[in-house]
Scaffold this motif. Structure first.
Motif, PDB file in Angstrom:
ATOM      1  N   MET A   1      43.201  83.928 107.729  1.00 41.21           N
ATOM      2  CA  MET A   1      43.942  83.602 108.934  1.00 41.21           C
ATOM      3  C   MET A   1      45.427  83.490 108.604  1.00 41.21           C
ATOM      4  N   LYS A   2      46.244  84.081 109.412  1.00 40.37           N
ATOM      5  CA  LYS A   2      47.678  83.961 109.257  1.00 40.37           C
ATOM      6  C   LYS A   2      48.127  82.619 109.820  1.00 40.37           C
ATOM      7  N   HIS A   3      49.316  82.205 109.422  1.00 43.98           N
ATOM      8  CA  HIS A   3      49.897  80.962 109.904  1.00 43.98           C
ATOM      9  C   HIS A   3      51.284  81.247 110.454  1.00 43.98           C
ATOM     10  N   ALA A   4      51.765  80.326 111.250  1.00 43.85           N
ATOM     11  CA  ALA A   4      53.140  80.409 111.733  1.00 43.85           C
ATOM     12  C   ALA A   4      53.782  79.049 111.520  1.00 43.85           C
ATOM     13  N   VAL A   5      55.041  79.066 111.169  1.00 44.03           N
ATOM     14  CA  VAL A   5      55.825  77.851 111.002  1.00 44.03           C
ATOM     15  C   VAL A   5      56.912  77.883 112.067  1.00 44.03           C
ATOM     16  N   SER A 145      49.511  80.090 102.113  1.00 43.41           N
ATOM     17  CA  SER A 145      50.044  78.728 102.048  1.00 43.41           C
ATOM     18  C   SER A 145      51.361  78.656 101.276  1.00 43.41           C
ATOM     19  N   ASP A 146      51.566  79.534 100.305  1.00 38.11           N
ATOM     20  CA  ASP A 146      52.834  79.549  99.581  1.00 38.11           C
ATOM     21  C   ASP A 146      53.987  79.907 100.527  1.00 38.11           C
ATOM     22  N   GLN A 147      53.752  80.884 101.402  1.00 41.78           N
ATOM     23  CA  GLN A 147      54.785  81.255 102.365  1.00 41.78           C
ATOM     24  C   GLN A 147      55.007  80.153 103.393  1.00 41.78           C
ATOM     25  N   VAL A 148      53.936  79.456 103.794  1.00 42.24           N
ATOM     26  CA  VAL A 148      54.087  78.326 104.726  1.00 42.24           C
ATOM     27  C   VAL A 148      55.004  77.286 104.093  1.00 42.24           C
ATOM     28  N   HIS A 149      54.735  76.965 102.834  1.00 43.88           N
ATOM     29  CA  HIS A 149      55.554  75.982 102.124  1.00 43.88           C
ATOM     30  C   HIS A 149      57.006  76.452 102.012  1.00 43.88           C
ATOM     31  N   THR A 166      51.005  76.195 112.267  1.00 48.20           N
ATOM     32  CA  THR A 166      49.721  76.366 112.932  1.00 48.20           C
ATOM     33  C   THR A 166      49.094  77.655 112.456  1.00 48.20           C
ATOM     34  N   GLY A 167      47.784  77.736 112.538  1.00 41.51           N
ATOM     35  CA  GLY A 167      47.100  78.980 112.224  1.00 41.51           C
ATOM     36  C   GLY A 167      47.217  79.913 113.397  1.00 41.51           C
ATOM     37  N   GLU A 168      47.340  81.194 113.131  1.00 40.84           N
ATOM     38  CA  GLU A 168      47.371  82.190 114.192  1.00 40.84           C
ATOM     39  C   GLU A 168      45.994  82.816 114.266  1.00 40.84           C
ATOM     40  N   PRO A 169      45.514  83.051 115.466  1.00 46.27           N
ATOM     41  CA  PRO A 169      44.220  83.728 115.558  1.00 46.27           C
ATOM     42  C   PRO A 169      44.307  85.131 114.967  1.00 46.27           C
ATOM     43  N   ASN A 170      43.229  85.560 114.341  1.00 44.21           N
ATOM     44  CA  ASN A 170      43.198  86.929 113.807  1.00 44.21           C
ATOM     45  C   ASN A 170      43.182  87.912 114.978  1.00 44.21           C
ATOM     46  N   PRO A 171      43.843  89.059 114.839  1.00 46.48           N
ATOM     47  CA  PRO A 171      43.838  90.031 115.928  1.00 46.48           C
ATOM     48  C   PRO A 171      42.428  90.555 116.154  1.00 46.48           C
ATOM     49  N   PRO A 172      42.108  90.892 117.427  1.00 45.74           N
ATOM     50  CA  PRO A 172      40.768  91.431 117.710  1.00 45.74           C
ATOM     51  C   PRO A 172      40.557  92.757 117.005  1.00 45.74           C
TER      52      PRO A 172
END
Length: 173
Positions: A1-5, A145-149, A166-172
């Protein structure tokens, strides 16, 4: 799962500094988004009050001049008007994500668009109030998580407010 900051800059100058540091930290223009109120009148370049996403994207050159050099570096800069909220300058993935709110007059306007991007409603309401009062929302889409940090550190060092991830939903598929 991708994340966004996400974080809030109080001024355009601060936002440009944060974006510049995000670039230096290795984030690409396709990973960084900026949303700010259009107080410089770039909406005058739009074709109509309720700017459609393609038309908003077409005004990118004009919006880029008003947004500054660093923000102008981001992908897909354009202006859009969200009914009941007003004109905005958006750059990066957030432009496409909020385009539906601009075109369709989505219920909730900006808040609905932010929630649709995966931001929890209480944070979306917080960001809505900050953006309406002239602040700049910056988001960074990260892979791990390294990029989130790293993104959070850039926001903290740039004195951003209301930093959340937050986590981003995976694309369909």
């Amino acid at each position: 799962m991708k994340h966004a900051v996400y974080g809030i800059a109080q001024t355009r100058h601060q936002a440009e500094s944060i974006v510049d540091h995000l670039k230096a930290a290795g984030f690409s223009n396709n990973e960084i988004s900026v949303l700010l109120p259009d107080t410089d009148g770039t909406r005058d370049f739009a074709h109509e009050q309720n700017t459609k996403l393609p038309e908003g994207a077409a005004t990118g050159g004009a919006a880029g001049m008003g947004a500054g050099a660093i923000i102008g570096w981001l992908a897909g800069i354009g202006s859009l008007a969200i009914p009941g909220v007003g004109p905005f300058i958006a750059a990066g993935p957030i432009l496409a994500a909020l385009g539906g709110a601009a075109v369709g007059g989505a219920a909730g306007g900006l808040i609905g668009g932010l929630v649709g991007m995966g931001i929890p409603e209480y944070e979306a309401k917080l960001y809505d109030g900050k953006i309406r009062s002239g602040n700049v929302l910056i988001s960074v889409h990260t892979e791990n998580s390294d990029q989130v940090h790293a993104a959070k550190e850039v926001f903290k060092n740039g004195n951003a407010e209301d930093i959340h991830s937050t986590g981003e939903p995976n694309p369909p598929k």
